[in-house]
Design a protein around this motif. Structure first.
Motif, PDB file in Angstrom:
ATOM      1  N   GLU A 304       0.867  -1.181   0.000  1.00  0.00           N
ATOM      2  CA  GLU A 304       0.000   0.000   0.000  1.00  0.00           C
ATOM      3  C   GLU A 304       0.897   1.222   0.000  1.00  0.00           C
ATOM      4  OE1 GLU A 304      -3.416   2.491   0.310  1.00  0.00           O
ATOM      5  OE2 GLU A 304      -3.222   0.368  -0.176  1.00  0.00           O
ATOM      6  N   ALA A 305       0.849   1.990  -1.081  1.00  0.00           N
ATOM      7  CA  ALA A 305       1.745   3.144  -1.179  1.00  0.00           C
ATOM      8  C   ALA A 305       1.046   4.367  -1.746  1.00  0.00           C
ATOM      9  CB  ALA A 305       2.954   2.795  -2.047  1.00  0.00           C
ATOM     10  N   ASN A 306       0.175   4.197  -2.717  1.00  0.00           N
ATOM     11  CA  ASN A 306      -0.404   5.345  -3.407  1.00  0.00           C
ATOM     12  C   ASN A 306      -1.361   6.146  -2.539  1.00  0.00           C
ATOM     13  OD1 ASN A 306       1.044   4.729  -5.666  1.00  0.00           O
ATOM     14  ND2 ASN A 306      -0.653   3.778  -6.761  1.00  0.00           N
ATOM     15  N   TYR A 307      -2.069   5.481  -1.627  1.00  0.00           N
ATOM     16  CA  TYR A 307      -3.011   6.192  -0.763  1.00  0.00           C
ATOM     17  C   TYR A 307      -2.338   6.469   0.571  1.00  0.00           C
ATOM     18  CZ  TYR A 307      -7.669   7.740   0.703  1.00  0.00           C
ATOM     19  OH  TYR A 307      -8.756   8.501   1.110  1.00  0.00           O
ATOM     20  N   ALA A 308      -1.726   7.613   0.681  1.00  0.00           N
ATOM     21  CA  ALA A 308      -1.137   8.116   1.927  1.00  0.00           C
ATOM     22  C   ALA A 308       0.147   7.408   2.343  1.00  0.00           C
ATOM     23  CB  ALA A 308      -2.148   8.080   3.070  1.00  0.00           C
ATOM     24  N   GLY A 309       0.812   6.735   1.402  1.00  0.00           N
ATOM     25  CA  GLY A 309       2.176   6.323   1.645  1.00  0.00           C
ATOM     26  C   GLY A 309       2.369   4.977   2.300  1.00  0.00           C
TER      27      GLY A 309
END
Length: 525
Positions: A304-309
């Motif tokens: 999980e990276a694109n939504y808030a890192g």
């Protein structure tokens, strides 16, 4: 907010009971179809999601929404890969067809996947039922009564000096039927409630304005939360009332109007180092952003990276990294009554529990689902899988994450008495945090200066800056369990496509030593 595949309905339809026999029939159709198509695992969620939103401003109702979303989501493992499909057609043939599509998706994914999915073992629980422990179902409360409450709140705020006031009421009921090839048939009836408001005071000479939001918590409770049990109130220093398992929104609105008016003449905080005494109504958001999110295992692993890192809390830190001082103990918990995250079982059929994340300041664990547990060497899932709709696939979502209260007797008044130069902070306000959950700043709804052990005046325009480990290592005291209160996020976003979940964070008032505070003063507004 409305989810896809949602339809507007009459308020009376919010009370229609779920069809248990139909749910079992549809679940069995999915499980049978999955076995026939060659799936090694299948779970099916028959979901009915009910939402009522009421929005008002001053003496008028601006919007009323009654909505229902109902359908079936099927998730399978075939040839070692995940597949998912959903349908809003509530008949066995349509569910079987969706299951076949999910298996086809899984087999297509298997051609590109690396390692096969490894599910932690899960014993089937047979047929079980769980319901949020409520005394009064908010969906059964007449709409006229809800509107009257908001109108009374608005009028009370205006009579106390507010120029504008906007209030809303969110009532949520998730009726979720889960079945799996492990042998579980789990029927859950989940209720949540939130009444946020904002009051505004205007200086008509200069055009300057200030606001104060409500300090009530969103809860996993029924309408009884809004009926103002006086025994659940706590008078705090600085003319602030805190609430436990009940809330009086009218009383809070009156205080908000007076405090918003006081903000217009309150001096800006002087930048510098302060000892902070932070109320749970503010601290919950800091816990959410700097503890809850960075300990989500998918962020830690970079999935999980694109939504808030992602997260700075890499796996090599487990068991040795000093997250905070010895007074800092964080627990994950999806069982606490009244919390937003409380359910009997997660969306993978795993019975919920409590476990340690940080113990005496040391990072000891993360949050994992069934297909993540082996990455941490765990024999079982932590039970933190969730989907916001039958039409969306479940994935790892934050459980309730709370800072445990101090063991030694310590009241808020005693904590403040030991502070020479400090700030006492209430209520969430604007914030920002970096993509690794390491550097951040947080404002507050209400800030009070502390001098020589006493709250002396209300100030404005302050925000505290943190580096996550430095901040939590600055904790020097935590009030005892008498002050422990739970707040939370009603619409917490994550994922692509985006999903929302609800999660609570508890704490007692906590002292942080020598934290940098900046001024956010602006010339107008």
């Amino acid at each position: 907010m409305l989810l896809p595949n949602t339809r507007l309905i009459a308020a009376e339809q919010l009370l229609a009971p779920a069809d248990a026999a139909r749910n079992r029939r549809l679940a069995d159709a999915a499980l049978t179809s999955a076995r026939s198509a060659g799936a090694s695992y299948c779970d099916v969620r028959v979901g009915r999601y009910l939402r009522q939103f009421v929005e008002t401003r001053e003496a008028r109702v601006e919007n009323v929404v009654n909505a229902e979303s109902i359908g079936v989501g099927v998730r399978v493992i075939a040839e070692g890969a995940w597949g998912f499909a959903a349908t809003n057609a509530l008949d066995s043939d349509s569910v079987a067809a969706a299951t076949g599509q999910a298996v086809a998706v899984a087999k297509a994914n298997a051609r590109l996947a690396g390692a096969s999915v490894q599910l932690a073992p899960q014993q089937g629980v047979g047929e079980v039922h769980w319901r949020t422990p409520i005394r009064r179902n908010a969906m059964e409360v007449p709409l006229q009564e809800k509107i009257a409450l908001l109108m009374d709140l608005n009028a009370a705020a205006q009579n106390a000096g507010a120029d504008f006031v906007a209030s809303r009421l969110f009532c949520i009921n998730e009726q979720k039927y889960f079945a799996s090839s492990d042998g579980s048939y789990i029927d859950q009836d989940v209720h949540r409630l939130w009444l946020p408001f904002t009051v505004t005071a205007v200086d008509k000479t200069s055009g300057r304005f200030r606001t104060r939001d409500g300090l009530g918590a969103p809860v996993g409770m029924g309408y009884e939360y809004l009926e103002g049990d006086a025994s659940q109130k706590f008078q705090l220093p600085g003319e602030v009332t805190a609430y436990g398992l009940s809330y009086d929104p009218r009383e809070d609105a009156v205080a908000a109007a007076r405090q918003a008016r006081a903000k217009l003449s309150a001096p800006s905080v002087k930048p510098g180092k302060y000892d902070l005494v932070i109320d749970p109504s503010n601290l919950f958001l800091t816990i959410h952003e700097s503890v809850g999110h960075p300990l989500e295992l998918d962020r830690v692993l970079g999935y999980e990276a694109n939504y808030a890192g992602t997260s700075f809390a890499t796996l090599d830190k487990r068991g040795s990294f000093r997250w905070g001082s010895e007074q800092v103990n964080f627990v994950a918990d999806k069982t606490r009554a009244g919390s937003l995250g409380a359910v009997g079982y997660d969306d993978e059929g795993v019975k919920t529990k409590q476990w340690d994340l940080v113990r005496e300041g040391i990072l000891v664990d993360y949050q994992a689902t069934r297909d993540q547990a082996h990455m941490l060497g765990k024999a079982a899932s932590d039970g933190c899988s969730y989907a916001d709709s039958w039409s969306t696939v479940q994935f790892q979502r934050m459980p309730n994450v709370s800072l445990q209260a101090g063991k030694a007797p310590l009241s808020v008044e005693q904590m403040i008495a030991g502070v020479d130069k400090g700030l006492y902070i209430h209520g969430r306000a604007s914030y920002s945090i970096d993509q690794q959950r390491y550097n951040a700043q947080f404002g507050g709804q209400l800030l009070f200066e502390i001098e020589n052990g006493k709250v002396v005046r209300q100030v404005e325009d302050g925000a505290y800056q943190i580096r996550t480990p430095e901040f939590w290592n600055s904790v020097s005291a935590v009030c005892d369990a008498r002050d422990f209160r739970v707040y939370g996020s009603f619409f917490d976003g994550k994922g692509q496509p985006s999903q929302v979940s609800a999660v609570s964070h508890g704490a007692a008032t906590t002292r942080f030593d020598a934290v940098n505070v900046i001024s956010t003063a602006r010339s107008l507004g």
